[in-house]
Design a protein around this motif. Structure first.
Motif, mmCIF file in Angstrom:
data_model
loop_
_atom_site.group_PDB
_atom_site.id
_atom_site.type_symbol
_atom_site.label_atom_id
_atom_site.label_comp_id
_atom_site.label_asym_id
_atom_site.label_seq_id
_atom_site.Cartn_x
_atom_site.Cartn_y
_atom_site.Cartn_z
ATOM 1 N N ILE A 73 -8.400 -4.160 1.110
ATOM 2 C CA ILE A 73 -8.924 -3.396 -0.033
ATOM 3 C C ILE A 73 -7.968 -2.285 -0.460
ATOM 4 N N TYR A 74 -7.324 -1.658 0.527
ATOM 5 C CA TYR A 74 -6.508 -0.511 0.169
ATOM 6 C C TYR A 74 -5.318 -0.870 -0.722
ATOM 7 N N SER A 75 -4.830 -2.093 -0.572
ATOM 8 C CA SER A 75 -3.718 -2.524 -1.437
ATOM 9 C C SER A 75 -4.157 -2.592 -2.890
ATOM 10 N N LEU A 76 -5.414 -2.991 -3.120
ATOM 11 C CA LEU A 76 -5.900 -3.076 -4.503
ATOM 12 C C LEU A 76 -6.121 -1.675 -5.087
ATOM 13 N N ILE A 77 -6.327 -0.703 -4.216
ATOM 14 C CA ILE A 77 -6.436 0.679 -4.687
ATOM 15 C C ILE A 77 -5.036 1.220 -5.011
ATOM 16 N N LEU A 78 -4.117 0.952 -4.099
ATOM 17 C CA LEU A 78 -2.788 1.577 -4.193
ATOM 18 C C LEU A 78 -1.864 0.874 -5.196
ATOM 19 N N ASN A 79 -1.764 -0.452 -5.120
ATOM 20 C CA ASN A 79 -0.724 -1.157 -5.886
ATOM 21 C C ASN A 79 -0.830 -1.025 -7.408
ATOM 22 N N PRO A 80 -2.004 -1.286 -8.023
ATOM 23 C CA PRO A 80 -2.053 -1.153 -9.484
ATOM 24 C C PRO A 80 -1.745 0.267 -9.957
ATOM 25 N N ALA A 81 -2.259 1.250 -9.235
ATOM 26 C CA ALA A 81 -2.015 2.645 -9.629
ATOM 27 C C ALA A 81 -0.541 3.007 -9.431
ATOM 28 N N ALA A 82 0.029 2.565 -8.304
ATOM 29 C CA ALA A 82 1.448 2.855 -8.042
ATOM 30 C C ALA A 82 2.336 2.168 -9.084
ATOM 31 N N ALA A 83 1.932 0.976 -9.527
ATOM 32 C CA ALA A 83 2.690 0.266 -10.573
ATOM 33 C C ALA A 83 2.604 1.031 -11.888
ATOM 34 N N ALA A 84 1.390 1.484 -12.245
ATOM 35 C CA ALA A 84 1.212 2.243 -13.494
ATOM 36 C C ALA A 84 1.980 3.567 -13.443
ATOM 37 N N GLN A 128 4.776 4.069 -12.319
ATOM 38 C CA GLN A 128 6.196 3.827 -12.645
ATOM 39 C C GLN A 128 6.423 3.730 -14.152
ATOM 40 N N LEU A 129 5.336 3.604 -14.920
ATOM 41 C CA LEU A 129 5.508 3.198 -16.313
ATOM 42 C C LEU A 129 5.139 4.235 -17.369
ATOM 43 N N THR A 130 4.510 5.314 -16.990
ATOM 44 C CA THR A 130 4.071 6.264 -18.023
ATOM 45 C C THR A 130 4.050 7.698 -17.511
ATOM 46 N N TYR A 131 4.163 8.645 -18.463
ATOM 47 C CA TYR A 131 4.023 10.063 -18.152
ATOM 48 C C TYR A 131 2.712 10.618 -18.705
ATOM 49 N N ILE A 182 -5.132 -11.938 -3.966
ATOM 50 C CA ILE A 182 -5.274 -10.792 -4.881
ATOM 51 C C ILE A 182 -4.283 -9.684 -4.513
ATOM 52 N N VAL A 183 -4.200 -9.404 -3.226
ATOM 53 C CA VAL A 183 -3.314 -8.327 -2.769
ATOM 54 C C VAL A 183 -1.846 -8.684 -3.009
ATOM 55 N N ILE A 184 -1.490 -9.916 -2.764
ATOM 56 C CA ILE A 184 -0.091 -10.328 -2.986
ATOM 57 C C ILE A 184 0.240 -10.265 -4.483
ATOM 58 N N THR A 185 -0.701 -10.669 -5.322
ATOM 59 C CA THR A 185 -0.482 -10.571 -6.775
ATOM 60 C C THR A 185 -0.255 -9.112 -7.183
ATOM 61 N N SER A 186 -1.088 -8.215 -6.657
ATOM 62 C CA SER A 186 -0.945 -6.798 -7.017
ATOM 63 C C SER A 186 0.387 -6.244 -6.514
ATOM 64 N N SER A 187 0.839 -6.744 -5.368
ATOM 65 C CA SER A 187 2.139 -6.298 -4.832
ATOM 66 C C SER A 187 3.285 -6.779 -5.722
ATOM 67 N N ILE A 188 3.148 -8.002 -6.239
ATOM 68 C CA ILE A 188 4.184 -8.532 -7.152
ATOM 69 C C ILE A 188 4.217 -7.690 -8.438
ATOM 70 N N ILE A 189 3.033 -7.340 -8.942
ATOM 71 C CA ILE A 189 2.972 -6.488 -10.154
ATOM 72 C C ILE A 189 3.664 -5.149 -9.877
ATOM 73 N N PHE A 190 3.394 -4.580 -8.702
ATOM 74 C CA PHE A 190 4.036 -3.312 -8.353
ATOM 75 C C PHE A 190 5.564 -3.471 -8.308
ATOM 76 N N THR A 199 8.187 -1.497 -10.736
ATOM 77 C CA THR A 199 9.233 -0.636 -10.171
ATOM 78 C C THR A 199 10.602 -1.064 -10.691
ATOM 79 N N LEU A 200 10.779 -2.368 -10.751
ATOM 80 C CA LEU A 200 12.073 -2.906 -11.199
ATOM 81 C C LEU A 200 12.369 -2.514 -12.644
ATOM 82 N N PHE A 201 11.338 -2.536 -13.484
ATOM 83 C CA PHE A 201 11.544 -2.249 -14.907
ATOM 84 C C PHE A 201 11.054 -0.851 -15.298
#
Lengths: 256, 279
Positions: free
Chosen positions: B198-209, B211-214, B249-257, B261-263
């Motif tokens: 569960i914690y990956s679904l909390i952390l990964n989408p937010a950590a990905a976002a 990287q993308l906005t101020y 689900i968690v692996i997908t969210s990790s790929i999104i992260f 990060t890359l872009f």
């Protein structure tokens, strides 16, 4: 008429085994500008935090603007006190810009369940103009330099429309040009708004031109107080800092 | 995936659970990431997991156990991190290992087959019941509602908690509210995503976002979209490849992260800054 806005009686504060303030008593009148100097660990920052209720008294009492600090009313009291802390380390990726950070200053007064109005955003823009960082309004707060950040912090305190202004080493860790700008700004604000101001600083150069009164603190005590002219003397400062100091004709102080 | 699979109730429930868990976890994740509370969040997640196992062992509703443990965990961890009796990493680490120890203890004491207990490890979005969906929907509505109502206070606390206190905002209440909201969100999503994931679904989408906005508002929106995509894409992968849904689900969210990060435009700024001369 009693115009005392700050009264502290025999205040003591301790952090575990360390005593930060020991039996400090102080009165400040409305509109006064009080400079506070002393070596590191003297209790200067703790004294300021006692006034806005962030520092907890273990002995003594403090009244600010007629109300007791550390009472139930502390949260309302804080809304009337502008506080500028030392330069903070802010995450450069934090998704909050300068304008939003400054607006946070009036959230306490605004209260819960209310959103800032257009006029309040306009007031933020005016204050940013006044402190000279209007061009940085949309920049992320973590992207500012130390001097710019302190100007934003002063703007945030001003938007609060405070009756008392507390500044904790606002010029620490910033370059000399920015230090001069910040001190000029503080002086301007004091004169413009006739605001009671307490300034903790190590910048002894500019104190005489700003302060009405100087507090000298050491080891948690108020070690001395008086006019800047009577306090900023070589023998007094050398004893305060425990190291020989010289005072030039331009009231520039340096270790010798 | 054939379209006909969407006609099944279990798949409709899974899609709805993915939508709700994706939004709630991402919103909570934004607070966790911006306030640097990652380790606290992991600790609360494991507390919820231990509580759910206690419920299974003693025979009461595991969600009730998870809720109690996560709220008590938040109430214990918050002051430990705040008061600094020990380094926050040390004190939170001690609670974290205690919770993990309790989880394994309860599992060890459990009589008979442990299939249900093991399912709490990795969850199963395909077995979400109507009751779980209602709990998840209420949690989502409450979390999003509180965010809308107290947005300015939350933003001030995220920016600088001490400053928020100094201007008269009830910052401590807001901070503990966010910790409790983390506990409730984890509890509500435990069944579908699993206690260890569960914690990956909390952390990964937010950590990905992040990287993308101020902009905080944009970050909340982007994180929510990433959370939903993680759940739905993970669900599709799980269905097509017959892999565990929580893990997918968690692996997908990790790929999104990883892609974010890359872009990341922030990364480009950093690189540009690194080549600037000092001074």
């Amino acid at each position: 008429m009693d115009d005392t806005v700050i009264r502290i009686e025999d205040a003591a504060v301790s952090y575990r085994e360390d005593v930060a303030l020991r039996g400090v008593s102080l009165e400040v009148r409305r509109g006064e500008f009080v400079g506070i100097i002393g070596p590191n660990g003297a209790g200067k920052t703790t004294l300021l935090t006692v006034l806005n209720g962030l520092g907890k008294l273990v002995h003594g009492r403090a009244w600010v603007l007629g109300g007791s600090v550390n009472g139930r009313n502390t949260i309302n009291l804080r809304k009337r006190i502008g506080y500028v802390a030392q330069v903070q380390n802010i995450d450069p990726r934090l998704p909050i810009n300068v304008r939003e950070t400054v607006m946070a200053g009036c959230y306490g007064r605004l209260g819960l369940f209310r959103r800032p109005k257009t006029s309040q955003w306009q007031a933020v823009d005016n204050v940013l103009q006044m402190v000279g960082i209007a061009h940085l309004a949309r920049r992320p707060i973590g992207h500012l330099s130390g001097g710019e950040y302190q100007k934003a912090a002063i703007a945030r305190a001003l938007i609060q429309q405070p009756e008392i202004f507390l500044l904790d080493e606002p010029t620490a860790s910033i370059d000399p040009q920015a230090q001069r700008e910040i001190m000029s700004l503080v002086q301007l604000i004091h004169k413009e708004y006739d605001m009671t101001t307490l300034l903790v600083t190590h910048d002894l150069k500019q104190l005489p031109s700003i302060c009405n009164r100087l507090l000298l603190m050491k080891e948690g005590w108020i070690w001395g107080q008086g006019s800047p002219a009577s306090m900023l003397r070589e023998e007094v400062l050398s004893e305060l800092y425990g190291s020989p100091m010289s005072v030039s004709t331009e009231t520039t102080l340096r270790y010798s | 995936m054939g379209i006909e699979v969407l006609q099944y109730q279990f798949m409709q429930n899974a899609i709805l659970a993915g939508l709700l868990a994706g939004i709630t976890c991402a919103v909570i994740g934004v607070f966790v990431v911006t306030m640097h509370l990652s380790f606290i969040g992991v600790c609360i997640a494991h507390a919820a997991f231990a509580g759910a196992l206690l419920g299974l062992w003693l025979g009461f509703n595991p969600l009730l156990g998870a809720l109690l443990f996560s709220l008590v965990g938040a109430a214990v961890i918050g002051p430990m991190a705040d008061r600094g009796e020990l380094n926050p990493d040390t004190s939170i680490g001690i609670v974290f290992s205690l919770m993990l120890g309790l989880a394994f203890l309860f599992m060890g004491l459990m009589p008979g087959a442990r299939g249900e207990a093991l399912s709490l490890f990795w969850g199963s979005i395909l077995t979400v019941t109507g009751q779980h969906l209602i709990f998840l929907a209420i949690t989502t509505a409450v979390i999003v509602g509180l965010l809308v109502v107290f947005y300015k206070e939350i933003q001030a606390v995220i920016c600088h908690r001490d400053v928020a206190v100094a201007v008269g905002i009830p910052a401590t209440v807001v901070f503990y509210g966010l910790l409790f909201a983390t506990g409730v969100t984890i509890t509500a999503s435990l069944q579908s995503i699993g206690g260890l994931l569960i914690y990956s679904l909390i952390l990964n989408p937010a950590a990905a976002a992040y990287q993308l906005t101020y902009s905080l508002k944009r970050m909340l929106l982007i994180a929510s979209v990433f959370g939903i995509i993680s759940c739905w894409a993970g669900l599709a992968v799980s269905y097509v490849l017959d892999t565990p849904s929580g893990a997918s689900i968690v692996i997908t969210s990790s790929i999104i992260f990883g892609l974010a990060t890359l872009f990341s435009p922030k990364r480009k700024v950093k690189q540009w800054r690194q080549v600037q001369p000092a001074g």
